[in-house]
Design an enzyme around this catalytic site. Structure first.
Site, short mmCIF file in Angstrom:
data_model
loop_
_atom_site.label_atom_id
_atom_site.label_comp_id
_atom_site.label_asym_id
_atom_site.label_seq_id
_atom_site.Cartn_x
_atom_site.Cartn_y
_atom_site.Cartn_z
N LYS A 38 32.47 50.43 36.12
CA LYS A 38 33.86 50.76 36.45
C LYS A 38 34.83 50.27 35.39
O LYS A 38 35.81 50.94 35.09
CB LYS A 38 34.23 50.20 37.82
CG LYS A 38 34.44 48.75 37.73
CD LYS A 38 34.92 48.07 38.95
CE LYS A 38 34.84 46.61 38.62
NZ LYS A 38 35.94 45.81 38.97
N THR A 39 34.56 49.09 34.81
CA THR A 39 35.46 48.60 33.77
C THR A 39 35.42 49.56 32.60
O THR A 39 36.44 49.87 31.98
CB THR A 39 35.05 47.19 33.31
OG1 THR A 39 34.88 46.37 34.47
CG2 THR A 39 36.12 46.58 32.42
N ASP A 223 42.58 47.95 39.09
CA ASP A 223 41.19 47.51 39.22
C ASP A 223 41.01 46.86 40.60
O ASP A 223 41.97 46.34 41.17
CB ASP A 223 40.92 46.50 38.10
CG ASP A 223 39.46 46.13 38.00
OD1 ASP A 223 38.62 46.90 38.50
OD2 ASP A 223 39.16 45.07 37.41
N GLU A 224 39.81 46.88 41.13
CA GLU A 224 39.51 46.23 42.43
C GLU A 224 40.54 46.64 43.49
O GLU A 224 41.08 45.79 44.19
CB GLU A 224 39.53 44.70 42.28
CG GLU A 224 38.63 44.16 41.20
CD GLU A 224 37.17 44.03 41.63
OE1 GLU A 224 36.77 44.66 42.64
OE2 GLU A 224 36.43 43.34 40.93
N GLN A 258 32.52 46.51 48.65
CA GLN A 258 32.63 45.17 48.08
C GLN A 258 33.94 44.50 48.46
O GLN A 258 34.40 43.58 47.78
CB GLN A 258 32.52 45.23 46.55
CG GLN A 258 31.12 45.61 46.07
CD GLN A 258 30.98 45.43 44.57
OE1 GLN A 258 30.89 44.33 44.07
NE2 GLN A 258 30.98 46.54 43.85
N ARG A 613 23.95 41.60 42.69
CA ARG A 613 24.12 40.77 41.49
C ARG A 613 22.83 40.72 40.68
O ARG A 613 22.83 40.38 39.51
CB ARG A 613 24.50 39.32 41.83
CG ARG A 613 25.83 39.11 42.53
CD ARG A 613 26.94 39.83 41.88
NE ARG A 613 27.17 41.11 42.53
CZ ARG A 613 27.91 42.08 42.02
NH1 ARG A 613 28.47 41.92 40.85
NH2 ARG A 613 28.07 43.23 42.65
#
Length: 732
Positions: A38-39, A223-224, A258, A613
């Site tokens: 995503k980044t 973002d997020e 998330q 993770r």
DNA sequence: CTTGCAACACTTTTT
DNA sequence: GTGTTGCAAG
């Protein structure tokens, strides 16, 4: 548009990523699964805008939650673009809000040199306000009040907006809120939530400013997005394009699976609201995962499918299936730690870096056992979380001196340093100062002056207080011509702070002195980089930096070490080998989240975050018996374990025989130890003493009578089988 | 103002 | 089991 080379922007992107990056300007929602790049999409989208759409960097804003994320984003844009595009606003919500308020302090009704109150400052401020209102802290718990005030602000509510109805408790809370606001105004300080609320009000109520920024920012990337709270979303919304296309196009990236910060005001629902607010928005799902093996992803997908109200997403990889997820049923927390550390030792001895390994847990208390054992075995490790540099007491003392010297009306700072180091200004004197300040609606500094002038204090108190005021005035004169770091250095010495800590004994005091010296270095190395038209005094900039970026946690010199952290802190990170420990009902999902379905779903998302993770190997563990807060508990394995499809799990048991016992044990969790019933006289998990090997824990047993043996894991000597007849074990 | 002791509570965290 | 905080005595 002329043909141009866009390959560096598009190469290596998959179809979904490409769709997101190249979409025509317009509202856009990117649902980006864990590890889906995503980044990358955010950064490439910016590059696309600049290079292909011809948008000036000046018209771009990218907002994140953490400084770390914004630094990373900036770095990657530079990398992709070859240089830093000037004029672009990349920062955290708080950072950008702060920037707006600095630029428009008049319109925002703030003093030019306003300071930021961090949570600790805020807490102290609230306690002062309670004292002023003569309210009992036992009844009006400051922590709860703080929670109340912040929650109201996060919802965009000022005291006058809160509907207390006829509820006297709520009415009182509202009046505390109002008194707190007044105190902040008097001191010229604003808290974190206020940064956001104030800048929301700024663009909401000031047509000119709003139009200015709506004209300026053509694109805002977030973002997020699942972590945005009510006012953060409202703020972006205010700057976004209306139906005439005036304002910014929003490009929001998030993952509802998330969303783990509901408890601090984040609203996942903003994702739905966004689609409602922008019905023509384009939705792109990033589901291809570049991080984990197939088995790990399938496990994660299987678990999260138990949640309702999802946008729906399923991670996949074109990579290998990899190993199954391993599940270890430990007898107790010591056995759990022993097993994990054995695995770690094995992994490292195979030539892998320690930094590849993470031990994740639900709550911080769980790190203890691991720390003890890692220390014992001399394995380097790093625990994330804990106090950060600018949050340390001695550093805060020094910063508060700086603040007070800079602004005498800064009551929180006054209160913190007035008797630090002790200079004979006790509670009684301070009460007089507080009262005078409250009655006359003036700052503590002014109140002190008044008390001295009127001779209202005892000679001793008056002397002490006068001495303090003179000290501050003197410091102010002495440091005026100095550079920031010289000011800092002078103040920590002349205030007596550093001597005070130097006199204290012990490692802690030594570290404090070192930290104070480190603060001087930090001030020396601090460079404020003003961007287009920003202006700030070096001191103000430094203090802001301290408040907004509290610095690293345990900023040990980089060493290859095992990473220990909570599941929350692990968000956004990845490791080849991940251990998730304490997979037990009550611990994870946590007891306090168990009652409400919504909170349970958030716990499940946290578990999903943990699983995703892991790159290559994930190991889950739980203890059948655990000592927690000095109490013995016999928890059930976490329900999350059974919600992962069984075909992806490989159960590793210490010994098949023991496990059947322990299964009985578990179902009869309220049965006493003796019910275990075996002929050895020892129970699993019991601590024993051996003459030669020292203390250890009973892990297993077999046989009867003379041949009965027990397996004991000794703290020092490791795991051994001993024949009971000869071993002469003593229960502890 | 400092020291000592008892009571207490105890998810998760960024800004 | 541990660390922090509040209150009372020194």
């Amino acid at each position: 548009m002329s043909r141009m080379d866009v390959s560096h922007i598009l190469d290596g992107l998959n179809n979904a990523q490409r769709e997101a990056v190249t979409a025509a300007p317009g509202p856009m929602l990117v649902l980006a699964g864990a590890g889906s790049g995503k980044t990358r999409v955010l950064v490439h989208r910016m590059a696309w805008m600049i290079e292909v759409e011809g948008v000036s960097p000046f018209s771009l804003m990218a907002v994140t939650f953490t400084n770390k994320a914004s630094k990373e984003m900036r770095g990657r844009v530079e990398q992709l673009q070859g240089s830093s595009p000037h004029g672009m606003w990349v920062g955290t919500f708080h950072g950008i809000a702060h920037r707006l308020l600095r630029a428009h302090w008049k319109e925002a009704d703030l003093p030019q040199q306003f300071q930021i109150l961090d949570s600790d400052d805020q807490y102290r401020m609230i306690r002062r306000v309670l004292k002023g209102l003569e309210l009992d802290e036992a009844r009006w718990v400051p922590r709860q009040i703080q929670g109340f005030i912040n929650a109201r602000k996060d919802e965009g509510q000022r005291p006058q907006h809160v509907d207390a109805g006829s509820d006297p408790i709520r009415q009182q809370l509202v009046s505390i809120y109002a008194a707190y606001e007044a105190a902040c105004k008097r001191a010229g300080v604003i808290d974190f939530a206020e940064l956001l609320l104030r800048s929301l009000e700024l663009v909401r109520d000031n047509d000119e400013l709003r139009n200015h920024y709506r004209n300026r920012f053509q694109h805002i990337l977030v973002d997020e997005f699942q972590d945005t709270n009510t006012i953060q979303y409202a703020w972006i919304r205010l700057l976004s394009a209306d139906k005439h296309g005036r304002g910014a196009q929003l490009f929001v990236v998030g993952d509802d699976d998330q969303a783990i910060y509901g408890w601090r005001g984040a609203k996942v629902e903003n994702i739905l609201t966004f689609q409602h607010d922008f019905p023509n928005s384009l939705v792109v799902r990033l589901e291809q995962n570049y991080r984990s093996t197939g088995n790990i992803l399938n496990a994660a997908n299987g678990l999260i499918a138990h949640n309702e109200d999802r946008m729906g997403k399923s991670l996949w990889t074109d990579g290998v299936d990899g190993n199954l997820i391993q599940l270890y049923a430990a007898f107790n927390e010591h056995d759990e730690a022993r097993y994990i550390i054995d695995r770690i030792t094995e992994h490292v001895s195979n030539g892998n870096p320690r930094a590849d390994i993470a031990i994740l847990y639900r709550s911080n208390v769980q790190s203890r056992v691991f720390e003890e054992k890692l220390m014992q075995q001399g394995i380097p490790y790093r625990v994330y979380g804990g106090l950060r540099f600018f949050e340390r007491a001695e550093i805060r003392d020094a910063l508060n001196y700086l603040r007070l010297v800079n602004n005498r009306n800064d009551d929180p700072s006054f209160e913190r340093v007035v008797n630090q180091p002790t200079r004979g200004i006790g509670n009684k004197t301070l009460d007089a100062v507080r009262n005078t300040a409250r009655l006359a609606d003036i700052s503590m500094w002014q109140a002190s002056l008044q008390l001295i002038e009127n001779g209202d204090l005892t000679a001793r108190a008056q002397n002490a207080l006068e001495g303090f005021l003179k000290l501050i005035i003197q410091l102010n004169e002495d440091t005026k011509p100095l550079e920031l770091f010289e000011q800092t250095e002078h103040i920590i010495h002349a205030s007596g702070l550093i001597d005070h800590y130097a006199k204290e004994k012990g490692e802690k005091a030594e570290a404090r002195v070192e930290n104070l010296q480190e603060l001087v270095s930090a001030a020396k190395g601090f460079e404020f980089e003003p961007e287009d038209g920003e202006e700030m005094e070096p001191l103000t900039a430094f203090l802001t930096h301290a408040a907004l970026e509290a610095g690293e946690g345990q900023a040990d010199a980089w060493e290859d070490c095992i990473q220990l952290m909570t599941l929350h802190s692990a968000k956004g990170l990845e490791f080849p080998l991940v251990f998730m420990c304490g997979m037990e009902e009550g611990l994870f999902p946590h007891q306090r989240s168990a009652e409400e379905e919504g909170r349970l779903q958030e716990e499940r998302r946290l578990c999903y975050v943990g699983i995703t993770r892991a790159r290559e190997q994930l190991v889950l563990s739980y203890a059948e018996h655990r000592r927690l807060y000095g109490k013995e508990i016999y928890p059930m394995p976490s329900s999350f374990i059974s919600q992962i499809p069984a075909q992806y799990i490989d159960e590793i048991r210490p010994k098949a025989q023991a496990s059947s016992y322990s299964n009985n044990y578990r179902t009869a969790s309220n049965v006493t130890k003796s019910a275990l019933g075996n002929e050895t006289g020892f129970s699993l998990g019991q601590r024993v003493l051996h003459q030669k090997f020292g203390e250890g824990i009973v892990l297993n047993y077999e046989g009867q009578g003379k041949s009965a043996r027990v397996e004991v894991n000794f703290d020092q000597a490791g795991s051994k089988w001993l024949v009971l007849n000869y071993a002469n074990l003593q229960p502890i």
